[in-house]
Design a protein around this motif. Structure first.
Motif, PDB file in Angstrom:
ATOM      1  N   ALA A 143       0.832  -1.206   0.000  1.00 42.74           N
ATOM      2  CA  ALA A 143       0.000   0.000   0.000  1.00 42.74           C
ATOM      3  C   ALA A 143       0.867   1.256   0.000  1.00 42.74           C
ATOM      4  N   VAL A 144       1.934   1.250   0.822  1.00 45.43           N
ATOM      5  CA  VAL A 144       2.859   2.390   0.853  1.00 45.43           C
ATOM      6  C   VAL A 144       3.570   2.530  -0.495  1.00 45.43           C
ATOM      7  N   ALA A 145       3.974   1.401  -1.099  1.00 46.14           N
ATOM      8  CA  ALA A 145       4.628   1.442  -2.413  1.00 46.14           C
ATOM      9  C   ALA A 145       3.721   2.070  -3.463  1.00 46.14           C
ATOM     10  N   LEU A 146       2.455   1.699  -3.448  1.00 43.80           N
ATOM     11  CA  LEU A 146       1.501   2.256  -4.413  1.00 43.80           C
ATOM     12  C   LEU A 146       1.205   3.729  -4.129  1.00 43.80           C
ATOM     13  N   ALA A 147       1.242   4.098  -2.842  1.00 45.43           N
ATOM     14  CA  ALA A 147       1.067   5.509  -2.487  1.00 45.43           C
ATOM     15  C   ALA A 147       2.233   6.337  -3.027  1.00 45.43           C
ATOM     16  N   VAL A 148       3.449   5.834  -2.870  1.00 50.58           N
ATOM     17  CA  VAL A 148       4.641   6.530  -3.375  1.00 50.58           C
ATOM     18  C   VAL A 148       4.589   6.621  -4.903  1.00 50.58           C
ATOM     19  N   GLN A 154       2.352  12.268  -9.592  1.00 48.98           N
ATOM     20  CA  GLN A 154       1.549  13.480  -9.348  1.00 48.98           C
ATOM     21  C   GLN A 154       0.052  13.223  -9.482  1.00 48.98           C
ATOM     22  N   GLU A 155      -0.346  11.972  -9.175  1.00 45.10           N
ATOM     23  CA  GLU A 155      -1.777  11.646  -9.150  1.00 45.10           C
ATOM     24  C   GLU A 155      -2.408  12.146  -7.858  1.00 45.10           C
ATOM     25  N   VAL A 156      -1.592  12.273  -6.805  1.00 45.33           N
ATOM     26  CA  VAL A 156      -2.033  12.842  -5.530  1.00 45.33           C
ATOM     27  C   VAL A 156      -0.990  13.854  -5.069  1.00 45.33           C
ATOM     28  N   ASN A 157      -1.403  14.766  -4.198  1.00 50.67           N
ATOM     29  CA  ASN A 157      -0.486  15.787  -3.684  1.00 50.67           C
ATOM     30  C   ASN A 157       0.091  15.429  -2.322  1.00 50.67           C
ATOM     31  N   LEU A 194       8.145   3.741   4.502  1.00 55.13           N
ATOM     32  CA  LEU A 194       8.418   4.987   3.781  1.00 55.13           C
ATOM     33  C   LEU A 194       9.918   5.215   3.607  1.00 55.13           C
ATOM     34  N   PHE A 195      10.702   4.933   4.647  1.00 58.77           N
ATOM     35  CA  PHE A 195      12.158   5.075   4.542  1.00 58.77           C
ATOM     36  C   PHE A 195      12.694   4.184   3.425  1.00 58.77           C
ATOM     37  N   ASP A 196      12.153   2.978   3.335  1.00 55.09           N
ATOM     38  CA  ASP A 196      12.593   2.025   2.315  1.00 55.09           C
ATOM     39  C   ASP A 196      12.295   2.565   0.916  1.00 55.09           C
ATOM     40  N   MET A 197      11.123   3.163   0.739  1.00 57.40           N
ATOM     41  CA  MET A 197      10.715   3.647  -0.587  1.00 57.40           C
ATOM     42  C   MET A 197      11.431   4.942  -0.981  1.00 57.40           C
ATOM     43  N   LEU A 198      11.595   5.845  -0.011  1.00 53.88           N
ATOM     44  CA  LEU A 198      12.051   7.193  -0.336  1.00 53.88           C
ATOM     45  C   LEU A 198      13.463   7.511   0.146  1.00 53.88           C
ATOM     46  N   PHE A 229      -3.504  10.213  -0.867  1.00 53.03           N
ATOM     47  CA  PHE A 229      -3.483   8.749  -0.793  1.00 53.03           C
ATOM     48  C   PHE A 229      -3.421   8.430   0.698  1.00 53.03           C
ATOM     49  N   ILE A 230      -4.512   7.861   1.228  1.00 52.89           N
ATOM     50  CA  ILE A 230      -4.655   7.700   2.677  1.00 52.89           C
ATOM     51  C   ILE A 230      -4.629   6.216   3.027  1.00 52.89           C
ATOM     52  N   ILE A 231      -3.772   5.850   3.967  1.00 46.11           N
ATOM     53  CA  ILE A 231      -3.647   4.450   4.390  1.00 46.11           C
ATOM     54  C   ILE A 231      -3.949   4.345   5.879  1.00 46.11           C
TER      55      ILE A 231
END
Length: 319
Positions: A143-148, A154-157, A194-198, A229-231
């Motif tokens: 879910a976090v990966a898809l949010a990132v 730029q589909e979400v702010n 999030l740390f892993d993704m970004l 994008f809300i999780i």
């Protein structure tokens, strides 16, 4: 003793198939009671007819993945064996080349099981997705990966990650520090993803700009979240009132993902789980998807899968 031979085009294929210290092939040998040896460009499987036939199907499926550029791990092999046992190993091809996003270190994040694939597809095609299943099935991480991914496109702010601040059977007492430091232990799994993704620096920069928010569920009251994008993680620990409050935060241009495991509810005795209730309330509503994971979707250590299965048997026997 029955034998079947499989030709291999390149030795690189054999090396990828066998894995480190032959760990991949050992899983197949143990699962079907066969022996697998490689001589030059030929793979020989020997054992009883049924075991050899199933082992050959598993090997051919894994070789097809390797030929299409996929890496093979012990988790892939165990999953392939489970599909062979069901007679549906061809379905594994649906997982080929499906990259959700890249981590900060350039590692591709991909669905590793058919359940995870359905989950990713549901999130992409629905406004609200509810993912329910045991620990280790990748509910939060994907879910976090898809949010990132949505944020980068730029589909979400904004990315908003939240979870209820409920202890897992322990009383943590009065934690030291300011308000953020007090709630950090509850939100640590979300930070880790999030740390892993970004990467830590990029994450901190987005937090300072207000593009990323990680907060306890109580902070959501009274807000409308547009273009976000809300999780909601660990949703089994929400009350029905909290769940209703969360769902009604949905704004225009936003997407919601709710994850939880209804077998690990940490609410005080007598409190109903908002996740269990919402699965019934929102059943059949268009644009809301419900995805249920099983122990086959567990992608952590093999023992986690065995533990989940053992608990399911124990609970079924006690009913």
């Amino acid at each position: 003793m029955f034998e079947e031979k499989i030709n291999i085009d390149r030795m690189e294929q054999a090396a990828a198939l066998f894995g480190n210290l032959d760990e991949n092939v050992k899983i197949i040998e143990q699962a079907y009671g066969v022996e697998i040896v490689c001589r030059d460009s030929e793979l020989k499987i020997s054992g009883d007819p049924e075991g050899v036939e199933k082992a050959a199907r598993a090997v051919k499926t894994l070789l097809s993945l390797i030929n299409r550029g996929e890496s093979v791990s012990t988790q892939n092999v165990r999953y392939c064996v489970s599909l062979v046992n069901e007679g549906s190993e061809e379905k594994v091809n649906a997982l080929v080349g499906d990259c959700v996003c890249l981590t900060s270190k350039g590692k591709p994040v991909k669905p590793k099981t058919l359940g995870q694939k359905r989950y990713c597809t549901a999130i992409a095609t629905h406004t609200i997705t509810i993912g329910v299943g045991p620990a280790g099935t990748g509910k939060t991480y994907l879910a976090v990966a898809l949010a990132v991914k949505a944020f980068r496109a730029q589909e979400v702010n904004r990315i908003v990650l939240t979870r209820p601040a409920v202890e897992a059977g322990e009383k943590l007492g009065f934690l030291p520090g300011d308000l953020q430091q007090k709630v950090d232990p509850y939100l640590r799994p979300l930070y880790d993803a999030l740390f892993d993704m970004l990467g830590a620096e990029t994450y901190q920069r987005y937090v300072e700009r207000g593009n990323i928010e990680v907060a306890p569920l109580a902070y959501m009251r009274g807000r409308t979240l547009d273009d976000s994008f809300i999780i909601l993680d660990e949703a089994q620990n929400t009350t029905p009132e909290q769940m209703k409050m969360f769902l009604t935060r949905l704004g225009f241009g936003s997407k919601m993902v709710i994850t939880g495991d209804i077998t690990q509810i940490d609410l005080p005795d007598g409190k109903r789980s908002g996740l269990k209730e919402v699965l019934q309330i929102l059943k059949g509503i268009d644009d809301i998807a419900q995805i249920r994971f099983s122990e086959k979707d567990v992608v952590r250590h093999k023992l986690v899968q065995d533990i989940v299965k053992a608990y399911e048997k124990y609970e079924e026997a006690g009913r």
